[in-house]
Design a protein around this motif. Structure first.
Motif: not given
Length: 229
Positions: A24-29, A70-71, A223-224
């Protein structure tokens, strides 16, 4: 029938959790996002070791896999509201916020007759109230742990703990909680939180724990910067 997860080798579970979190973490940009995901995965394994000393491998993993920042604050607020509702509406449950998750503990003596895995009629309404709250907070998953004291044989205690965890999971499903959100686990007598030498200690060890944690959808929303309530 809900599948029982037998965690006689808890490290395997933690490695699965770590792998999922890393993916999941590696799919973030962003590089920061990737680093946070890897850090959370490592934290999950470390947290599991901490949890093994306090009675729950999964509980420790949830602490170690916290999102943070923040998330994490958004998820924490989401969990605070859910925990407050459970504490207010579900009688006989001990509610504790653990990292970005919630730990709900039921005394087995409240839910079940001695040696039984059938939830008593007086307790079904409490499980129904818990289900209503869980259905309002649909972006969470649950690990349901069954625990016993050390009286009787180890094999009998293991089976009883599995059946009790499954009974709670099945009743939650009856009241509308999706089976995909539920993971019942039987620990038997292997995760005491008190001494089995006294009746008071044995009573604490006879328990069912519901560990509530953020699913991937909730993490992505956080995260958004915006959660859907």
């Amino acid at each position: 029938m809900t599948q029982i997860l037998k965690l006689s080798r808890p490290l395997a579970f933690l490695l699965i959790l770590a792998t999922a979190t890393m993916t999941w973490g590696c799919e973030t940009t962003s590089r920061t996002g990737r680093g946070a995901g890897i850090g959370a995965a490592a934290g999950g394994v470390i947290g599991g070791v901490i949890g093994s000393r306090s009675g729950s491998w999964v509980q420790g993993a949830l602490i170690g896999a916290a999102v943070g920042g923040a998330a994490g604050a958004l998820i924490g607020n989401y969990m605070d509201k859910q925990a407050a509702e459970i504490d207010r509406d579900v009688q006989g449950a001990k509610v504790e916020r653990v990292g970005e998750s919630i730990r709900v503990v039921f005394d087995s003596g409240i839910l079940f007759s001695t040696g039984s895995s059938t939830i008593t009629s007086s307790s079904r309404y409490n499980i129904e109230k818990l289900a209503r709250i869980l259905n309002r907070y649909g972006d969470t998953n649950m690990v349901i742990e069954g625990h016993t004291d050390s009286l009787g044989s180890e094999a009998q205690n293991q089976l009883l703990s599995e059946r009790r965890a499954e009974s709670v999971a099945n009743l939650l499903k009856t009241y509308g909680v999706a089976s995909s959100r539920l993971s019942p686990v039987g620990y038997g007598e292997t995760r005491p939180v008190a001494s089995n030498e006294t009746e008071a200690g044995r009573r604490l060890n006879r328990r069912v724990e519901v560990l509530i944690y953020a699913n991937d959808e909730l993490k992505e929303q956080a995260q958004s910067g915006e959660l859907r309530m």
